[in-house]
Design an enzyme around this catalytic site. Structure first.
Site, PDB file in Angstrom:
ATOM      1  N   LYS A  61       0.811  -1.271   0.078  1.00  0.00           N
ATOM      2  CA  LYS A  61      -0.080   0.144   0.048  1.00  0.00           C
ATOM      3  C   LYS A  61       0.686   1.144  -0.115  1.00  0.00           C
ATOM      4  O   LYS A  61       0.515   2.240  -0.861  1.00  0.00           O
ATOM      5  CB  LYS A  61      -0.936  -0.106   1.132  1.00  0.00           C
ATOM      6  N   ARG A 131      -3.176   2.660   8.914  1.00  0.00           N
ATOM      7  CA  ARG A 131      -3.585   1.358   8.182  1.00  0.00           C
ATOM      8  C   ARG A 131      -2.072   0.648   8.196  1.00  0.00           C
ATOM      9  O   ARG A 131      -1.221   1.088   7.912  1.00  0.00           O
ATOM     10  CB  ARG A 131      -3.836   1.157   6.761  1.00  0.00           C
ATOM     11  N   GLY A 140      -7.241  -8.411   4.853  1.00  0.00           N
ATOM     12  CA  GLY A 140      -8.193  -8.587   5.877  1.00  0.00           C
ATOM     13  C   GLY A 140      -7.434  -9.266   7.279  1.00  0.00           C
ATOM     14  O   GLY A 140      -8.196  -9.279   8.341  1.00  0.00           O
ATOM     15  N   MET A 142      -4.892  -7.558   8.937  1.00  0.00           N
ATOM     16  CA  MET A 142      -4.489  -6.661   9.852  1.00  0.00           C
ATOM     17  C   MET A 142      -5.407  -5.697   9.994  1.00  0.00           C
ATOM     18  O   MET A 142      -6.505  -5.415   9.304  1.00  0.00           O
ATOM     19  CB  MET A 142      -3.143  -6.363   9.834  1.00  0.00           C
ATOM     20  N   ARG A 386      -6.712   0.674  -9.042  1.00  0.00           N
ATOM     21  CA  ARG A 386      -6.438  -0.759  -9.343  1.00  0.00           C
ATOM     22  C   ARG A 386      -6.719  -1.170 -10.549  1.00  0.00           C
ATOM     23  O   ARG A 386      -7.459  -0.647 -11.232  1.00  0.00           O
ATOM     24  CB  ARG A 386      -6.812  -1.695  -8.101  1.00  0.00           C
ATOM     25  N   HIS A 502     -19.973 -39.028 -18.713  1.00  0.00           N
ATOM     26  CA  HIS A 502     -20.365 -39.163 -20.210  1.00  0.00           C
ATOM     27  C   HIS A 502     -21.014 -37.956 -20.779  1.00  0.00           C
ATOM     28  O   HIS A 502     -20.857 -37.482 -21.762  1.00  0.00           O
ATOM     29  CB  HIS A 502     -21.216 -40.523 -20.295  1.00  0.00           C
ATOM     30  N   SER A 811      -0.621 -39.961 -29.583  1.00  0.00           N
ATOM     31  CA  SER A 811      -1.640 -39.021 -28.892  1.00  0.00           C
ATOM     32  C   SER A 811      -1.887 -39.418 -27.365  1.00  0.00           C
ATOM     33  O   SER A 811      -2.583 -40.463 -27.281  1.00  0.00           O
ATOM     34  CB  SER A 811      -2.851 -39.011 -29.795  1.00  0.00           C
ATOM     35  N   CYS A 878      -5.223 -35.770 -26.715  1.00  0.00           N
ATOM     36  CA  CYS A 878      -6.552 -35.396 -27.099  1.00  0.00           C
ATOM     37  C   CYS A 878      -7.450 -35.659 -26.038  1.00  0.00           C
ATOM     38  O   CYS A 878      -6.960 -36.511 -25.095  1.00  0.00           O
ATOM     39  CB  CYS A 878      -7.263 -36.094 -28.366  1.00  0.00           C
ATOM     40  N   TYR A 898       0.705 -30.851 -30.319  1.00  0.00           N
ATOM     41  CA  TYR A 898      -0.378 -30.410 -30.617  1.00  0.00           C
ATOM     42  C   TYR A 898      -1.530 -30.786 -29.464  1.00  0.00           C
ATOM     43  O   TYR A 898      -1.159 -32.020 -29.022  1.00  0.00           O
ATOM     44  CB  TYR A 898      -0.904 -30.609 -31.992  1.00  0.00           C
TER      45      TYR A 898
END
Lengths: 923, 923
Positions: A61, A131, A140, A142, A386, A502, A811, A878, A898
């Site tokens: 920060k 802060r 969250g 601190m 941001r 399936h 494959s 595949c 591939y």
């Protein structure tokens, strides 16, 4: 949340980790380069002691605030006490070094000067926030204190400036936070007083309380603190400040923070910085406002400054939605806000400055920014910036635009889009603005949305679809017999099965929406209805299913089909230039092949020939073949199938003119082609001239305990050589005939489920024989089919060097490889996998992203060993993992040539393959 | 022949290969050391040019003949033309070098002198055999010619010596062989003439032909050859010799021989030697005899010279069994031959010489010899000696005796017994001398023999056995529900399933005879009968099954139980001293454990707790547990099982006092415990107070597509933690209580089916918790159970380094590892595995001997990786392969610590483990 979604979320987090670590060490370097003496770093009024490289010292920060300040952005001034001080403070057991106190007071004076306000001043008091801010984000974990500097005196000054209500509400909030963080007074004590105050004033909302009410509540709070702590609430602003700083340092060592660091592997020694920053208020009356804006449209990606604001309001009012925010400019207007005044008119100077700022920010951060701003008495302050969240469509548009603008490279643009979200753009989506009643939620098994009338059988789905109706097929689970019904339906809903059941796999292959494993459905086929609790849905009722979320919704909801714009095409083109991995598709029909080709597929990597066997015109011949008593009658049946298969292949080859087409020979166990229900058995027995008993006996003899590990794949080819011979003949004849028409055909014949080199050696010989027999009938043909194998059995991967002696290509079938290597039947995993994910035994569903630690070893081993035998061996993947971005990155790293995925995943794979290249070296 | 048996035969051949190669290179060395000039090596009369180290030059046969001659054994004299000449001959394209011809004639003269006969002499002609003999055995691949030297003149001289019939029969045999091998005249032409001659003389057997008949046939043969070749049959003995020698050299390059060499990886350049040796005849009349003998009794192993002979006969007459051979001495007499004269009486000098010879041979070859001898006119000739075949019992006796005699070492003795045959000694065997009718033959799934009445259900088996009957349980296949019935039966016969089907595995575990996968059985449970072709066997009929051969025999046959002699114990003791691998047993009952301990088991490596669940008294509680709706009612059911399991473990621990006991937590899928038949469902539903529909629904919900890859093993432990907790509690309580009685208890708790380290990490924590809870109740107890895991999933082996973090020990379940790694369900493989072996795709059944090339990699990887994490990790193997000698050698090489096999395989494993050590370094 489904295991799959949970998993992908976690993965995202994991993938990001190495980047931040890299930054951290860069910052450590910068820190050691000369800034180590300084303990307190001021920022404000265009000048900051630090910058974004000092994250290690200033925390995330603090570094960002310094960075923004240096950019000339009007950030509320303040200072950061470095993490070094945290270390010293911890070493000294909770004592802030005197030198630091002095530096803080100096820095505070600087803030006072910039703001023209004084800390503890009765007239124009300076209020600050305190802060924490660690070098690594610990959201969250601190504490934060706002409005510090208020006391019995300054609150009256503030009341004069901004009203009693505002001042005392701010004060009571401060007291409450301070008590919680610094004084260890439990928050519920305060809540109780507040509720009591509202009750006694007869109101229910905080906003209904008046200034005087708040003044009373503050009194009660102050008494409470004195009771609880034995001392009055500290009235000195400076004392408040020291208390808050020390509490933030202490919070580094609270139990939550320690646990968080342990869980995320963050070093305890890092420490946190403390950011002290001037408060600014958008609700101090006239000339005050607060708003949020995106530097581009987060929904469409259009390059328009886009945002909304509220006059005389706090940031939380914009979020809370109590008042309708106004658009900041004309481009931000919606139908609802068409008539409201815009910021560019109401505060033209502020708006102009905001425009300048957003351009500067976007240029600096090289991404679309989500900013929060406040106008305090006519002066613009930027609270936060941001990278903005955006829809996938916007992500594509923004990435492409920014690359064209020269803001980022094309490689950057490719990295900016979440590949796994890309297929949202290809499917119809539910219009979620319409009111809806979610009946149940299952697994988002195949994206898109479908609306139709409920049917409970594949036959009915087909019949009604033929009659022009839209239907949703609901089944406990699906089997290969249901394929035509699934095709006919708009979408599929099942009660059982996971992301790779399936139903899920076939639906994704078809690009059809599917919600799977919706366990709360109790389907009663006989009654033609299903129940969810006490809700009953009957056949014929309207149902809407959302395959992108898993929601099952009663009724007929509208859907929208997103358009694929030019930017999408552009991004794909850039991806294609970057990636090395080729992308093919799994397709069994010319229609699927053509669609995949439009999506950029560079060939078919998997054509499952058995899908062609379920056609009603063919299934009888298939069954005759299975029930044949000897080789001769088997051949008679196969002779009927030959011309049909040849026709299928012609269509595929034509659609894939010029591209390779890998045809897998018959794979599933034969019993999958036979009927299992009594009534069907009767029909089939009659059609084949068999007795029911004979048919049942055959079914019984084909029954297997573990069909996955049984008589299937090339084992069929070894035991019934006629089947593969017919298929090869059909492939080669089709290729020769089509090639005579001028189509360029590149057939690749693939043998499934090879376990042992002996199988492939035998079958390759037979296949080669058939090829040369057929080719002798087409002497002019140039068709030269290659012959390769699936690697989907662990043993095949382990012995890939020997198997490669007989294979032109490999494959990987990573689905089956996972099932066997993991001992995990995807159809049966539903009974325990959820419990596994719940108990944290498994982080991921290994069917969604490849298990790199285990199954991935087999893929790597198989590839490397295969290439020790054939250095130029072509290797593909595949199956489901071939369309998963995270898995694709792994395959690229392993050196796969591939991937082959379902048509709708082709763009996803193209992008992910490019990202794999872009990420190389990034760890 | 079953795949398993075929496989083990082949393996035997393979394992032997490296040894002969070693010898070969030794011989090459000796050859190069000085003998290379010599091309023709004489032997005879106690003197030979060569010796057994010259195998490369002389071929196997030539080297052996030289060796025997050098030993002073009266071998018929002759000479060997070396393999170098073969090379020269081939180089010169079929011309024998002149120098060789000269050497041959010189060597021939030497033979003439020794025999007192002359080659081609009209009165006392010398006849020779010409045989090939390569350095590497190529059985039946090359040619042989006998009786060479006969022609129109010498045949008459022979006729005068030994009769017309003998002389002309010998001549026509020679013509026939010579024509076939040298002149290329097809054999069938001769057969036709011979048949014609017999027909015209009205006889059917060769032996019925008289001398004159043979004379006529010879004439026809000679005419035939002249017709076919255009030249008369060579009448010069020398010409015959050159022709024969060249033909043998040529035969090195015939198609059969080339194919054989290619198949067996034998170099073409080796070449063959030619052995020319004087013929000797045991059928030349008075003072002639022929016989075979074993230097020790091949059936019992007793150290007695043992053999039989025939007077005035040829070797083939002894084999043909036309006349009853006479014993060579009193020790060789049988009931049948008790009255016949013995060689030691009829030819006392010959017998004495034979005795001297056999002692010399046994001493030289250091093994029991099988010798062939011929007495020609009072003179003894040794034709052959080789290591004699023997029964397993004899093998044990001979090995132990020879070691005691100092002839061989104890290590040698251990190597002399075929480990896989050893369990023949432990089971009752069929008395095969009784007449038998083999009904069918299945797989020899579990050795031994069983006789009993046919029953078709486990219940009936139990009932009848309780009534004192002997029964054989016949099932299509067995399931866990049949276990008690199997236990009650004498033996088990199944129609389906392979060597590792449920029936086979369980029967072997019980030491119960089993024939599995007897596919020709058509069982009709309803009719209570089975059919094989048109034979019908009804329940209650007597049946005999032979689990060692796979034979199923109608009727009630006698069986014999072999005795385990002292020698067996001795051999086992020696094995134990040699081996490093520990041998444990798989046992689920105290009875099995005690038996295994008697067989030498050093602990229990696998106790399958689920086998304890099928007891009729418990199964109801088990089913309650499975059908429980929630964790609480599940615990209630488990509480009933706890004391029973505790009792089980007490028994086991007591039986294994001092030895480790590995208990595997529940492994099989829960549906295995539920009934599947309609009538049973009814009974169980009633007993549990459920509706049939509820029970059916549960069954339906537990149904799995691939149970092997489903909800089983530690997945049950993760989803239903109460089950494992109960089991661990029972184990530890039993251990603590028994240990208080003074029994030394070493429990090891084993988690099955671990795929992911996360599973083991979670379960180990829970197990440790239960252990420490129980132990806190027994504060004095020293019981310290270790916690380990099965490695039976491929992924577990691949990630063994991570898994080892949570395991005190590994135990490989190579059955499941093979099923998954090979994608081969052992229950389903029957439909295609036979076809695989038939077509030569697979040499071995991977469930019989571990697939070293594939699954073996996983075992090696798992062991090595596990030990990278825990260098002293104890690693075992449990399951079928643990009792297979070939697999045991592999496990020993990998560095496994122990194997755990069924009780009857324990001695096998002990011996095989010792052999593994003895074979180290032998390649």
């Amino acid at each position: 949340m489904s295991p799959a979604r949970k998993a992908s979320k976690k993965k995202g987090g994991k993938a990001a980790a190495p980047r931040s670590q890299k930054k951290r060490s860069a910052s450590r370097k910068a820190a050691s380069a000369g800034e180590t003496d300084r303990r307190v770093f001021s920022f404000g009024d265009g000048r900051a002691d630090g910058n974004s490289t000092l994250r290690e010292l200033l925390g995330g920060k603090g570094a960002n605030l310094a960075e923004m300040t240096n950019l000339g952005i009007p950030v509320p001034p303040g200072f950061t006490i470095s993490t070094l001080v945290c270390g010293e403070y911890r070493k000294k057991k909770g004592k802030l070094p005197a030198a630091v106190r002095a530096d803080v007071l100096t820095a505070l004076a600087n803030v006072e000067q910039i703001r023209g306000r004084k800390f503890g001043d009765p007239e124009k008091p300076l209020l600050v926030s305190v802060r924490s801010g660690a070098p690594v984000s610990m959201p969250g974990m601190m504490d934060t204190i706002l409005n510090l500097g208020l006391n019995g005196v300054t609150v009256e000054g503030l009341a004069r400036e901004a009203g009693e209500r505002f001042a005392f509400d701010s004060y009571r909030r401060f007291i409450q936070m301070y008590a919680d963080v610094v004084l260890d007074v439990p928050l519920d004590r305060f809540e109780y007083r507040l509720e009591h105050a509202k009750l006694s004033r007869g109101v229910t909302l905080d906003t209904e309380l008046e200034g005087a009410d708040w003044r009373g509540i503050v009194q009660e709070y102050l008494q409470l603190i004195e009771q609880e702590t034995g001392a009055p609430f500290p009235q000195s602003a400076e004392e408040q400040l020291w208390g808050a700083i020390e509490a933030v340092f202490d919070s580094w060592d609270n139990a939550r923070a320690i646990a968080y660091r342990k869980l995320h592997g963050i070093e305890n020694s890092l420490g946190t910085a403390v950011n002290v920053q001037s408060m600014v208020f958008g609700n101090m009356g006239e000339g005050c406002a607060t708003g949020v804006a995106f530097t581009r449209n987060p929904s469409t990606g259009e390059n328009d400054f886009y945002g909304e604001y509220l006059e005389n309001a706090q940031g939380e009012d914009v979020v809370a939605g109590v008042r309708t925010p106004q658009p900041i400019n004309d481009a931000s207007r919606t139908a609802e806000t068409a008539e409201l005044p815009v910021l560019s008119d109401t505060m033209p100077d502020v708006y102009k400055e905001l425009e300048k700022i957003y351009r500067r920010l976007e240029k600096h951060y090289r991404d679309m920014q989500d900013i929060e701003f406040t106008v305090e008495q006519g002066r613009l302050w930027l609270l936060q910036t941001r990278n903005g969240k955006r829809t996938t469509q916007a992500a594509v548009q923004i990435a492409v635009d920014m690359a064209k603008e020269g803001l980022i490279t094309r490689k950057d643009a490719v990295m900016r889009v979440d590949a796994s979200a890309l297929d949202q753009l290809l499917h119809p989506a539910l219009d979620r603005s319409a009111p809806l009643e979610v009946l149940a939620t299952g697994l988002p098994a195949s994206p898109g949305a479908a609306v139709g009338r409920v049917v409970f059988s594949a036959e009915e789905a087909e019949a009604r679809a033929k009659a022009g109706e839209h239907v949703v097929l609901v089944r406990a689970e699906t089997s290969p017999e249901d394929i035509l019904g699934m095709h006919a339906a708009q979408g599929v809903l099942t009660a059982r099965g996971g992301m790779t059941s399936h139903a899920a796999v076939v639906a994704r292959g078809m690009g059809k929406c599917c919600v799977a494993g919706c366990g709360v459905l109790a389907i009663d086929y006989a009654a033609g209805e299903m129940r969810v609790g006490d809700k009953v849905v009957r056949a014929g009722d309207w149902l809407t299913v959302d395959g992108s979320t898993g929601d099952v919704i009663l009724g007929e909801l509208p859907t929208v089909v997103p358009e694929l714009g030019e930017s999408f095409e552009e991004l794909m083109k850039w991806s294609d230039r970057i990636r090395r991995l080729k992308v093919r598709t799994n397709a069994d029909t010319p229609e699927d092949a053509e669609m995949a080709r439009r999506f950029g597929a560079e060939g078919i990597g998997l054509c499952r020939t058995e899908h062609m066997f379920f056609d009603p015109e063919r299934i009888l011949a298939v069954r005759e073949m299975i029930l044949a008593h000897d080789s001769a009658s088997r051949q008679t049946a196969l002779a009927k199938l030959l011309p049909m298969q040849r026709q299928d292949f012609k269509g595929l080859f034509r659609a894939m003119d010029g591209l390779p087409v890998t045809v897998r020979l018959l794979d599933p166990p034969l019993h999958e082609f036979l009927p299992h229900q009594d009534d069907e058995i009767l029909v089939v027995a009659e059609a084949l001239g068999l007795s029911v008993a004979e048919l049942r006996a055959k079914l019984e003899s084909l029954h297997e305990f573990n069909p996955m590990l049984g008589h299937r794949g090339c084992r069929l080819g070894v035991t019934f050589p006629e089947i593969y011979r017919m298929q090869v003949q059909a492939i080669v004849e089709a290729a020769c005939e089509i090639s005579a028409e001028g189509v360029k055909v590149r057939p690749e014949i693939m043998v499934p489920l090879v376990t042992h080199a002996g199988e492939l050696s035998l079958l390759r010989e037979e296949i080669k024989q058939v090829i040369s027999q057929v080719r002798s009938c087409y002497p002019d043909s140039r068709v030269r089919p290659s012959v390769g194998t699936m690697i989907e059995v662990p043993r095949a991967a382990l012995t890939a060097d020997v198997i490669a002696e007989h294979a032109d290509f490999f494959s990987f079938g990573t689905n089956d490889l996972t099932q066997m290597g993991y001992a995990l039947s995807r159809d049966d995993a539903g009974s325990f996998l959820p419990s596994y994910v719940e108990q944290g035994v498994l982080e991921d569903d290994p069917f969604v992203s490849i298990d790199e630690d285990g199954i991935g070893q087999l893929v790597r081993m198989g590839t490397e060993r295969g290439r020790t035998t054939r250095p130029r061996l072509k290797v593909g993947v595949c199956g489901e993992h071939a369309g998963d971005p995270q898995s694709i990155r792994f395959f690229a790293a392993v050196g796969i040539d591939y991937v082959s995925c379902s048509p709708y995943r082709v763009p996803v794979a193209r992008l992910a393959a490019a990202q794999a290249v872009a990420m190389e070296g990034a760890g």
